[in-house]
Design a protein around this motif. Structure first.
Motif, short mmCIF file in Angstrom:
data_model
loop_
_atom_site.label_atom_id
_atom_site.label_comp_id
_atom_site.label_asym_id
_atom_site.label_seq_id
_atom_site.Cartn_x
_atom_site.Cartn_y
_atom_site.Cartn_z
N MET A 343 0.82 -1.21 0.00
CA MET A 343 0.00 0.00 0.00
C MET A 343 0.86 1.26 0.00
N SER A 344 1.95 1.22 0.74
CA SER A 344 2.84 2.38 0.81
C SER A 344 3.46 2.68 -0.55
N CYS A 345 3.60 1.63 -1.38
CA CYS A 345 4.12 1.80 -2.74
C CYS A 345 3.00 2.07 -3.74
N GLN A 364 -13.00 -2.08 -1.43
CA GLN A 364 -13.31 -1.37 -2.68
C GLN A 364 -12.95 0.13 -2.62
N LYS A 365 -11.97 0.43 -1.76
CA LYS A 365 -11.43 1.78 -1.73
C LYS A 365 -9.94 1.75 -2.03
N ASN A 366 -9.18 0.95 -1.28
CA ASN A 366 -7.77 0.77 -1.61
C ASN A 366 -7.45 -0.70 -1.89
N MET A 394 -7.37 4.25 -6.41
CA MET A 394 -7.05 3.25 -5.39
C MET A 394 -5.62 3.38 -4.91
N SER A 395 -4.72 3.64 -5.84
CA SER A 395 -3.31 3.80 -5.50
C SER A 395 -3.12 4.99 -4.55
N LYS A 396 -3.78 6.10 -4.86
CA LYS A 396 -3.69 7.28 -4.00
C LYS A 396 -4.28 7.00 -2.61
N VAL A 399 -1.83 4.84 -0.47
CA VAL A 399 -0.72 5.64 0.07
C VAL A 399 -1.22 6.53 1.22
N ARG A 400 -2.40 7.11 1.04
CA ARG A 400 -2.95 8.00 2.07
C ARG A 400 -3.22 7.21 3.37
#
Length: 430
Positions: A343-345, A364-366, A394-396, A399-400
């Motif tokens: 997720m951090s990547c 269904q969000k990240n 999803m990528s953003k 990371v968030r």
């Protein structure tokens, strides 16, 4: 009262960097140092020249303690190896209270101390030293008799006995019950600040009658978001030998063949995807990072890339940056570092609804949280992430989530609060 300016913390873990607990303990040490705490780490198995990590002096005695514990378990299991490494009895270990690092520390922070690092007697000596003790639970073992994973067993809520891991439930000379009472005697006379890495584990630990009256809080593991961060996919894929023209599913485990990590479910899910969407055979690939990865690639209907066991952080980051989705179909998990890393990547994740995974993946969000042990839903989740969802968003969101919940600053500040409370309680008793 704030003791931060002069606080010296000794983190104790069996290994320096092998296993999820070791990785988490190392990252916590770094996070604490970066936030003003004088932290050191004491390990049995030291593998680097890091000056803030101290190894026990005698490798021979470390191995002896490990082998003696295994031998006792092996005998109690009637010479069966079936569950040999699924339980620990902490009957042998090293007394660390005489070490300079222990004497200079204001607070002792235990992590995963099994397989011959510390015995229950050693832990008693630590508690009797008068130094405050914080114990981070990377699994349920501190709250049970001998097991690290309970699955459906609820005995720890009352009293562990007739353990499923022992022949005939351990009815002859019940080793599990003996260790249970040893832990009960240990905990009943001392205050320990227990920390669970996930909300799920904290809730489970609070159900244990062993920990009745003890403090149990939830603090996640930290991650360095300056290291684990998104990057250019093309160059990353080229550097680790993965194709950039296919959708890549990534599976990571220290040992890919570990049944608990759920490779069988991933194989079933991929087979379902290939049957339902035959066109994916030409556009999809699976990368497997971990030992014995070459042993499972032949079972997959897609092109497979066994990457083997890797412990170089930069290489691991490049692997994450090269893929489209990370999948962890584990049957039992606390708060897996691998999901946090992915997720951090900026990589969306798919996993089963078990342990701490639903706390990390916002459905269904990240990523996608599949029904437990449901290969069909796992396949549905993989397809949704790869072909139906807004991958950029999803990528953003991934990371968030990491930045808010798992960054070094966020986690270190919560641990410092626990340390201050433990130190204040010690001074109050004095």
């Amino acid at each position: 009262m704030n003791y931060l300016c002069s606080m010296r913390v000794l983190i104790v873990n069996t290994s320096e960097n092998t296993g999820g607990a070791a990785v988490a303990a190392n990252r916590l040490m770094e996070a604490l140092i970066n936030n003003g705490v004088k932290a050191k780490m004491l390990v049995r198995d030291k593998s680097t020249d890091c000056i803030t990590v101290v190894g026990l002096k005698s490798a021979f005695w470390g191995q002896w303690h490990f082998l003696w514990e295994r031998l006792v378990i092996y005998l109690k299991a009637h010479f069966s190896k079936q569950h040999l490494f699924e339980m620990d009895i902490a009957n042998s270990g090293t007394d660390i209270t005489g070490l300079p690092e222990f004497k200079e520390a204001d607070l002792i922070h235990l992590h995963w101390i099994n397989q011959g690092m510390l015995s229950l007697k050693n832990i008693r000596r630590i508690l009797e030293s008068g130094k405050p003790v914080v114990w981070t639970m990377h699994d349920i073992w501190p709250a049970t008799a001998i097991c690290h994973i309970t699955f459906d067993c609820r005995s720890f809520m009352g009293e562990c006995q007739h353990c499923r891991l022992l022949p005939q439930g351990g009815s002859r000379s019940d080793m599990a019950n003996k260790v249970w009472h040893q832990k009960k005697a240990l905990y009943s006379h001392h205050n320990i600040s227990f920390v669970a890495c996930s909300k799920w584990l904290a809730a489970e630990a609070k159900k244990s009658s062993l920990l009745r009256g003890q403090s149990v809080v939830n603090i996640p593991n930290p991650i360095d978001t300056r290291v684990f961060c998104p990057g250019d996919r093309q160059s990353a894929a080229q550097s680790v030998g993965l194709p950039s023209d296919r959708h890549i599913i990534l599976f990571v485990s220290q040992r890919a063949t570990n049944p608990n990590k759920g490779m069988d479910y991933l194989v079933q899910a991929c087979q379902l995807l290939a049957e339902q969407h035959p066109e994916l055979k030409e556009t999809t690939a699976v990368a497997i990072l971990g030992g014995h990865s070459d042993e499972v690639t032949g079972q997959l209907p897609f092109a497979a890339f066994p990457l083997g066991y890797v412990n170089d952080t930069r290489h691991i980051v490049q692997v994450y940056r090269s893929v489209d989705v990370f999948v962890l179909p584990s049957l039992s998990e606390n708060l897996p570092n691998t999901i946090m890393e992915a997720m951090s990547c900026g990589v969306p994740c798919v996993g089963f609804r078990v342990g701490g995974i639903p706390e990390m993946i916002d459905h269904q969000k990240n990523g996608y949280v599949a029904n437990y042990r449901d290969a069909a839903d796992l396949a549905k989740g993989l397809y949704w992430v790869l072909h139906e969802a807004d991958t950029a968003q999803m990528s953003k969101d991934a990371v968030r989530k990491v930045t808010v919940s798992y960054s070094q600053t966020a986690v270190a500040s919560r641990y410092i609060e626990v340390y201050n409370q433990a130190l204040a309680f010690k001074h109050y008793k004095i």
